[in-house]
Design a protein around this motif. Structure first.
Motif, PDB file in Angstrom:
ATOM      1  N   GLY A  41      68.775  57.779  73.080  1.00 16.87           N
ATOM      2  CA  GLY A  41      70.197  57.961  72.829  1.00 16.87           C
ATOM      3  C   GLY A  41      70.498  58.990  71.769  1.00 16.87           C
ATOM      4  O   GLY A  41      71.636  59.144  71.349  1.00 16.87           O
ATOM      5  N   GLY A  42      69.477  59.736  71.289  1.00 15.28           N
ATOM      6  CA  GLY A  42      69.698  60.767  70.278  1.00 15.28           C
ATOM      7  C   GLY A  42      70.450  61.953  70.858  1.00 15.28           C
ATOM      8  O   GLY A  42      70.338  62.268  72.041  1.00 15.28           O
ATOM      9  N   SER A  43      71.227  62.617  70.009  1.00 12.25           N
ATOM     10  CA  SER A  43      72.030  63.744  70.458  1.00 12.25           C
ATOM     11  C   SER A  43      71.863  64.911  69.497  1.00 12.25           C
ATOM     12  O   SER A  43      71.851  64.735  68.280  1.00 12.25           O
ATOM     13  CB  SER A  43      73.510  63.344  70.524  1.00 12.25           C
ATOM     14  N   GLY A  44      71.724  66.111  70.051  1.00  9.63           N
ATOM     15  CA  GLY A  44      71.640  67.329  69.249  1.00  9.63           C
ATOM     16  C   GLY A  44      72.985  68.015  69.117  1.00  9.63           C
ATOM     17  O   GLY A  44      73.043  69.201  68.785  1.00  9.63           O
ATOM     18  N   GLY A  99      75.449  64.593  53.283  1.00 14.22           N
ATOM     19  CA  GLY A  99      76.693  63.900  53.605  1.00 14.22           C
ATOM     20  C   GLY A  99      77.908  64.651  53.097  1.00 14.22           C
ATOM     21  O   GLY A  99      77.863  65.297  52.043  1.00 14.22           O
ATOM     22  N   PHE A 100      79.016  64.553  53.847  1.00 15.53           N
ATOM     23  CA  PHE A 100      80.275  65.207  53.484  1.00 15.53           C
ATOM     24  C   PHE A 100      81.430  64.230  53.660  1.00 15.53           C
ATOM     25  O   PHE A 100      81.412  63.377  54.559  1.00 15.53           O
ATOM     26  CB  PHE A 100      80.536  66.435  54.372  1.00 15.53           C
ATOM     27  N   SER A 153      87.689  61.054  56.840  1.00 15.27           N
ATOM     28  CA  SER A 153      86.750  61.605  57.819  1.00 15.27           C
ATOM     29  C   SER A 153      85.418  61.850  57.138  1.00 15.27           C
ATOM     30  O   SER A 153      85.358  62.125  55.937  1.00 15.27           O
ATOM     31  CB  SER A 153      87.291  62.911  58.411  1.00 15.27           C
ATOM     32  N   GLY A 154      84.339  61.729  57.883  1.00 13.45           N
ATOM     33  CA  GLY A 154      83.006  61.901  57.321  1.00 13.45           C
ATOM     34  C   GLY A 154      82.138  62.752  58.220  1.00 13.45           C
ATOM     35  O   GLY A 154      82.227  62.673  59.447  1.00 13.45           O
ATOM     36  N   LYS A 155      81.269  63.573  57.611  1.00 15.46           N
ATOM     37  CA  LYS A 155      80.378  64.444  58.369  1.00 15.46           C
ATOM     38  C   LYS A 155      78.956  64.345  57.815  1.00 15.46           C
ATOM     39  O   LYS A 155      78.752  63.994  56.656  1.00 15.46           O
ATOM     40  CB  LYS A 155      80.856  65.895  58.305  1.00 15.46           C
ATOM     41  N   ILE A 156      77.988  64.694  58.668  1.00 17.24           N
ATOM     42  CA  ILE A 156      76.589  64.712  58.279  1.00 17.24           C
ATOM     43  C   ILE A 156      75.969  66.016  58.764  1.00 17.24           C
ATOM     44  O   ILE A 156      76.399  66.576  59.786  1.00 17.24           O
ATOM     45  CB  ILE A 156      75.842  63.488  58.858  1.00 17.24           C
ATOM     46  N   CYS A 157      74.975  66.504  58.010  1.00 17.84           N
ATOM     47  CA  CYS A 157      74.339  67.773  58.360  1.00 17.84           C
ATOM     48  C   CYS A 157      72.828  67.632  58.223  1.00 17.84           C
ATOM     49  O   CYS A 157      72.334  67.023  57.259  1.00 17.84           O
ATOM     50  CB  CYS A 157      74.851  68.871  57.429  1.00 17.84           C
ATOM     51  N   GLN A 171      69.978  74.000  62.247  1.00 15.88           N
ATOM     52  CA  GLN A 171      70.942  73.199  61.490  1.00 15.88           C
ATOM     53  C   GLN A 171      71.873  72.468  62.446  1.00 15.88           C
ATOM     54  O   GLN A 171      72.523  73.101  63.277  1.00 15.88           O
ATOM     55  CB  GLN A 171      71.766  74.079  60.539  1.00 15.88           C
ATOM     56  N   GLN A 172      71.905  71.160  62.315  1.00 12.24           N
ATOM     57  CA  GLN A 172      72.833  70.341  63.099  1.00 12.24           C
ATOM     58  C   GLN A 172      73.976  69.911  62.189  1.00 12.24           C
ATOM     59  O   GLN A 172      73.807  69.177  61.237  1.00 12.24           O
ATOM     60  CB  GLN A 172      72.138  69.105  63.666  1.00 12.24           C
ATOM     61  N   GLY A 173      75.163  70.404  62.503  1.00 21.89           N
ATOM     62  CA  GLY A 173      76.328  70.037  61.720  1.00 21.89           C
ATOM     63  C   GLY A 173      76.734  71.110  60.714  1.00 21.89           C
ATOM     64  O   GLY A 173      76.245  72.240  60.780  1.00 21.89           O
ATOM     65  N   PRO A 174      77.613  70.756  59.766  1.00 23.30           N
ATOM     66  CA  PRO A 174      78.156  69.398  59.588  1.00 23.30           C
ATOM     67  C   PRO A 174      78.938  68.932  60.821  1.00 23.30           C
ATOM     68  O   PRO A 174      79.870  69.600  61.254  1.00 23.30           O
ATOM     69  CB  PRO A 174      79.086  69.539  58.387  1.00 23.30           C
TER      70      PRO A 174
END
Length: 245
Positions: A41-44, A99-100, A153-157, A171-174
């Motif tokens: 179930g992982g997503s890029g 984290g953002f 709102s929250g983001k991850i990178c 780099q995935q994200g943020p």
């Protein structure tokens, strides 16, 4: 024994056998196979290549497509995975978990916290994971403990860098985690990767109302309504024609 009684007995026995087989199926153990491909179930989503990786090396990351946030504590668990999908072993690399906004990374198992002065601009937390050389087709997963403020709102990178940090291969994200349908009254709220969070509106901490969606009537109005309904019932029963004996 009559044919009808034999048929009933056969049906009962068959039903019991089906129920027993179904119960046995529920308790059969599941065998998990370790394939070193990262969690299912992982997503890029939100990922992109930056600096060119060495020939034969293809580094990517994945995040769970869905996480669940405890509504009382804000705690959530995330699995961050880095993978070498190429044909050759990589040199030493490191994975950053950043984290953002409303998503704050509290700990990453096996990784070190990054000092505030060394964090990416705008981030509130960051951890550095020394992956080392990663073989072709191999992956490494890290358990991330985080908190999510559902009021924002929250983001991850996830940047993947050379061991010295001079190159960023991927780099995935943020990338945001969020929901457009908050669940303030449930034990937990599911968040989807790549979705901007819509915070709970005013009054979101109130218990949900049942019935037709109307407020509870004042006690006096309820009493009057019951009395009127009782009187109507008496009049209706008096008007009903009696059946002949």
């Amino acid at each position: 024994m009559s044919s009808r009684r034999r048929a009933r007995r056969f049906t009962a026995v068959t039903g019991s056998l089906v129920a027993a087989a179904f119960s046995a199926a529920l308790v059969l153990p599941c065998t998990a196979a370790a394939d070193d491909q990262g969690p299912a179930g992982g997503s890029g989503k939100g990922g992109k290549a930056v600096d060119r990786a060495p020939a034969g090396v293809r580094l990517t990351t994945t995040l769970p497509a869905k996480i669940s946030v405890d509504n009382s504590s804000g705690k959530t668990a995330i699995t961050a995975t880095v993978k070498n999908g190429g044909t050759r072993r990589s040199d030493g690399i490191r994975l950053l978990v950043v984290g953002f906004g409303g998503l704050k990374v509290n700990a990453v198992r096996g990784c070190d916290a990054v000092a505030a002065k060394d964090r990416p601009a705008g981030s509130n937390s960051a951890f550095s994971c020394p992956v080392g050389p990663l073989g072709a087709g191999r992956s490494a997963s890290y358990a991330v403990d985080a908190t999510f403020d559902l009021g924002g709102s929250g983001k991850i990178c996830l940047p993947v860098q050379s061991a010295d940090g001079k190159k960023t291969f991927w780099q995935q994200g943020p990338v945001p985690f969020g929901t457009t349908n908050p669940s303030p009254n449930a034990p937990a709220t599911p968040l989807l990767l790549g979705t901007d969070n819509q915070p709970v509106g005013p009054g979101g901490d109130q218990l949900p109302k049942t019935g037709a969606g109307r407020d509870v009537l004042p006690l006096g109005a309820v009493g009057a309504a019951l009395i009127a309904a009782g009187a109507a019932g008496v009049r209706w029963s008096q008007r009903r024609p009696r059946r002949p004996s």
